[in-house]
Design an enzyme around this catalytic site. Sequence first.
Site, PDB file in Angstrom:
ATOM      1  N   SER A   8       0.838  -1.198   0.000  1.00 40.92           N
ATOM      2  CA  SER A   8       0.000   0.000   0.000  1.00 40.92           C
ATOM      3  C   SER A   8       0.870   1.243   0.000  1.00 40.92           C
ATOM      4  O   SER A   8       1.738   1.405   0.865  1.00 40.92           O
ATOM      5  CB  SER A   8      -0.905   0.014   1.228  1.00 40.92           C
ATOM      6  OG  SER A   8      -1.561   1.264   1.341  1.00 40.92           O
ATOM      7  N   HIS A  31      -0.745  -1.010  -4.381  1.00 43.18           N
ATOM      8  CA  HIS A  31      -2.088  -0.914  -3.810  1.00 43.18           C
ATOM      9  C   HIS A  31      -2.364   0.539  -3.458  1.00 43.18           C
ATOM     10  O   HIS A  31      -1.622   1.152  -2.673  1.00 43.18           O
ATOM     11  CB  HIS A  31      -2.173  -1.797  -2.564  1.00 43.18           C
ATOM     12  CG  HIS A  31      -3.524  -1.865  -1.947  1.00 43.18           C
ATOM     13  ND1 HIS A  31      -4.479  -2.787  -2.338  1.00 43.18           N
ATOM     14  CD2 HIS A  31      -4.093  -1.128  -0.954  1.00 43.18           C
ATOM     15  CE1 HIS A  31      -5.569  -2.621  -1.608  1.00 43.18           C
ATOM     16  NE2 HIS A  31      -5.355  -1.624  -0.764  1.00 43.18           N
ATOM     17  N   ASP A  33      -5.050   3.139  -1.858  1.00 40.49           N
ATOM     18  CA  ASP A  33      -6.249   3.279  -1.028  1.00 40.49           C
ATOM     19  C   ASP A  33      -6.914   4.619  -1.317  1.00 40.49           C
ATOM     20  O   ASP A  33      -6.323   5.682  -1.088  1.00 40.49           O
ATOM     21  CB  ASP A  33      -5.879   3.208   0.455  1.00 40.49           C
ATOM     22  CG  ASP A  33      -5.419   1.827   0.862  1.00 40.49           C
ATOM     23  OD1 ASP A  33      -6.219   0.884   0.731  1.00 40.49           O
ATOM     24  OD2 ASP A  33      -4.261   1.691   1.299  1.00 40.49           O
ATOM     25  N   MET A  35      -9.899   7.047  -0.284  1.00 37.67           N
ATOM     26  CA  MET A  35     -10.821   7.275   0.829  1.00 37.67           C
ATOM     27  C   MET A  35     -11.463   8.640   0.680  1.00 37.67           C
ATOM     28  O   MET A  35     -10.787   9.624   0.361  1.00 37.67           O
ATOM     29  CB  MET A  35     -10.073   7.171   2.162  1.00 37.67           C
ATOM     30  CG  MET A  35      -9.510   5.780   2.432  1.00 37.67           C
ATOM     31  SD  MET A  35      -8.686   5.637   4.034  1.00 37.67           S
ATOM     32  CE  MET A  35      -7.037   6.210   3.622  1.00 37.67           C
ATOM     33  N   HIS A  64      -8.200   0.190  -4.177  1.00 40.69           N
ATOM     34  CA  HIS A  64      -9.167  -0.176  -3.132  1.00 40.69           C
ATOM     35  C   HIS A  64      -9.991   1.060  -2.829  1.00 40.69           C
ATOM     36  O   HIS A  64      -9.505   2.031  -2.228  1.00 40.69           O
ATOM     37  CB  HIS A  64      -8.422  -0.669  -1.893  1.00 40.69           C
ATOM     38  CG  HIS A  64      -9.316  -0.983  -0.737  1.00 40.69           C
ATOM     39  ND1 HIS A  64      -8.840  -1.131   0.549  1.00 40.69           N
ATOM     40  CD2 HIS A  64     -10.660  -1.185  -0.651  1.00 40.69           C
ATOM     41  CE1 HIS A  64      -9.849  -1.412   1.359  1.00 40.69           C
ATOM     42  NE2 HIS A  64     -10.961  -1.428   0.653  1.00 40.69           N
ATOM     43  N   MET A  66     -12.550   2.943  -0.870  1.00 42.71           N
ATOM     44  CA  MET A  66     -13.302   3.084   0.376  1.00 42.71           C
ATOM     45  C   MET A  66     -14.126   4.348   0.249  1.00 42.71           C
ATOM     46  O   MET A  66     -13.856   5.369   0.889  1.00 42.71           O
ATOM     47  CB  MET A  66     -12.342   3.122   1.565  1.00 42.71           C
ATOM     48  CG  MET A  66     -11.687   1.779   1.832  1.00 42.71           C
ATOM     49  SD  MET A  66     -10.369   1.858   3.074  1.00 42.71           S
ATOM     50  CE  MET A  66      -8.962   2.235   2.020  1.00 42.71           C
ATOM     51  N   MET A 135     -11.268  -7.435   5.059  1.00 44.41           N
ATOM     52  CA  MET A 135     -10.526  -6.435   5.823  1.00 44.41           C
ATOM     53  C   MET A 135     -10.130  -7.014   7.185  1.00 44.41           C
ATOM     54  O   MET A 135     -10.968  -7.549   7.910  1.00 44.41           O
ATOM     55  CB  MET A 135     -11.374  -5.177   6.022  1.00 44.41           C
ATOM     56  CG  MET A 135     -11.635  -4.381   4.757  1.00 44.41           C
ATOM     57  SD  MET A 135     -10.131  -3.728   3.979  1.00 44.41           S
ATOM     58  CE  MET A 135      -9.467  -2.691   5.297  1.00 44.41           C
ATOM     59  N   GLY A 140      -9.917   2.638   6.824  1.00 45.57           N
ATOM     60  CA  GLY A 140      -9.845   4.084   7.003  1.00 45.57           C
ATOM     61  C   GLY A 140      -8.491   4.614   7.417  1.00 45.57           C
ATOM     62  O   GLY A 140      -8.144   5.743   7.075  1.00 45.57           O
ATOM     63  N   PHE A 141      -7.700   3.821   8.119  1.00 43.78           N
ATOM     64  CA  PHE A 141      -6.406   4.298   8.595  1.00 43.78           C
ATOM     65  C   PHE A 141      -5.361   3.193   8.503  1.00 43.78           C
ATOM     66  O   PHE A 141      -5.661   2.024   8.777  1.00 43.78           O
ATOM     67  CB  PHE A 141      -6.497   4.772  10.058  1.00 43.78           C
ATOM     68  CG  PHE A 141      -7.335   6.002  10.247  1.00 43.78           C
ATOM     69  CD1 PHE A 141      -6.771   7.262  10.135  1.00 43.78           C
ATOM     70  CD2 PHE A 141      -8.687   5.900  10.507  1.00 43.78           C
ATOM     71  CE1 PHE A 141      -7.548   8.403  10.294  1.00 43.78           C
ATOM     72  CE2 PHE A 141      -9.476   7.025  10.671  1.00 43.78           C
ATOM     73  CZ  PHE A 141      -8.900   8.288  10.561  1.00 43.78           C
ATOM     74  N   GLY A 142      -4.134   3.572   8.121  1.00 47.27           N
ATOM     75  CA  GLY A 142      -3.031   2.624   8.119  1.00 47.27           C
ATOM     76  C   GLY A 142      -2.466   2.449   9.518  1.00 47.27           C
ATOM     77  O   GLY A 142      -2.736   3.236  10.426  1.00 47.27           O
ATOM     78  N   GLY A 143      -1.678   1.406   9.701  1.00 47.29           N
ATOM     79  CA  GLY A 143      -0.976   1.196  10.956  1.00 47.29           C
ATOM     80  C   GLY A 143      -1.776   0.579  12.070  1.00 47.29           C
ATOM     81  O   GLY A 143      -1.319   0.540  13.216  1.00 47.29           O
ATOM     82  N   ASP A 173      -6.161  -7.157   4.042  1.00 49.32           N
ATOM     83  CA  ASP A 173      -5.636  -5.798   4.088  1.00 49.32           C
ATOM     84  C   ASP A 173      -5.807  -5.267   5.499  1.00 49.32           C
ATOM     85  O   ASP A 173      -6.921  -5.180   6.006  1.00 49.32           O
ATOM     86  CB  ASP A 173      -6.407  -4.932   3.081  1.00 49.32           C
ATOM     87  CG  ASP A 173      -5.910  -3.493   3.023  1.00 49.32           C
ATOM     88  OD1 ASP A 173      -5.011  -3.134   3.794  1.00 49.32           O
ATOM     89  OD2 ASP A 173      -6.440  -2.732   2.189  1.00 49.32           O
ATOM     90  N   GLY A 174      -4.665  -4.921   6.115  1.00 52.98           N
ATOM     91  CA  GLY A 174      -4.704  -4.340   7.448  1.00 52.98           C
ATOM     92  C   GLY A 174      -3.846  -5.088   8.445  1.00 52.98           C
ATOM     93  O   GLY A 174      -4.129  -6.243   8.751  1.00 52.98           O
ATOM     94  N   GLY A 195       1.354  -2.260   4.164  1.00 53.86           N
ATOM     95  CA  GLY A 195       1.753  -0.869   4.042  1.00 53.86           C
ATOM     96  C   GLY A 195       2.905  -0.528   4.948  1.00 53.86           C
ATOM     97  O   GLY A 195       4.054  -0.442   4.525  1.00 53.86           O
ATOM     98  N   SER A 196       2.617  -0.382   6.236  1.00 52.39           N
ATOM     99  CA  SER A 196       3.645  -0.005   7.200  1.00 52.39           C
ATOM    100  C   SER A 196       4.798  -1.000   7.235  1.00 52.39           C
ATOM    101  O   SER A 196       5.968  -0.612   7.310  1.00 52.39           O
ATOM    102  CB  SER A 196       3.035   0.108   8.603  1.00 52.39           C
ATOM    103  OG  SER A 196       2.004   1.053   8.635  1.00 52.39           O
TER     104      SER A 196
END
Length: 219
Positions: A8, A31, A33, A35, A64, A66, A135, A140-143, A173-174, A195-196
Site C-alpha cells: 500500500s 495498492h 487506497d 478514501m 481499493h 473506500m 478487511m 480508514g487508517f493505516g498502521g 488488508d490491514g 503498508g507499514s
Amino acid sequence: MDVTISPSILNCDIANLASEIEKVRNADYAHVDVMDNHFVPNLSWGLPVVEAVIRQDILPVDAHLMIEDADRWAPAYAEVGCDSVTFHAEAAVAPIRLAREIRRQGAKVGMALRPATDITPYIDLLPEIDMLLVMTVEPGFGGQSFLKSMMPKIRRTRDAISAANLQVAVQVDGGINRETICLAAEAGANVFVAGSAVYKAEDAYSEVEALRQLAKTHC
C-alpha cells in the site's frame, strides 16, 4: 493460487512517488487506497493520484475504493487503467451490475467486506468477481493492529470458493507483517496488502521478498 504481494502506498512519501514505487518493484501490484471521508473517516486521494501511479508504469495498480456511491465512481478507475478495482459491498447498490461494468472496462473485479460484514450473503456473488477482500482492520487508517478474529471468516470464504470450484483470490488488508501474514495465509488468503511493514522497513524490496516467502510456506 499464487501468492501476491500488493504494498500500500498509503505509507509512502507521495512527494517522491516514482522512487517510492521503485522501492517495491518486485511486488505484484501497487495498492492505492482511495478514501472519501464519508464511507470511512479519512481522506486520502482520488483519481488523479491513481492516474499518476499508472503513468509511472512500474507496477500494475490495485485500487481499493473506500468510498460512497461505488456504483457511480468505481468504473472510472477501471477506465483509466487500473489492473484491479475493489469496491466495498456495503457501498454498492447493485454489486453484480457494478462488477460487470468494471470488467467491461478491462479491469479485474474485487469486492471488499468490512470486518463486521458476513460473507454468507455474498457467496452467490463469488462467480462475478476475481477477488474477495477480507478487511483485517477497520478500513480508514493505516498502521492498525491485525484482527485475528477475521481468520474464521477467511476460512469460510476460501471454503466457499473451493466448494464452488472457482478461481477467486482472497485478499487481506490491514496489519499485515511477518507474523500476521502467516496466520492469514494458513487461513486461506493468497493476496496480501502490506503498508507499514513494507515502507517502514529498512529495505522495502527485501521486505516484499520476505513476506512473499513466509506466505508461500505459511511460516
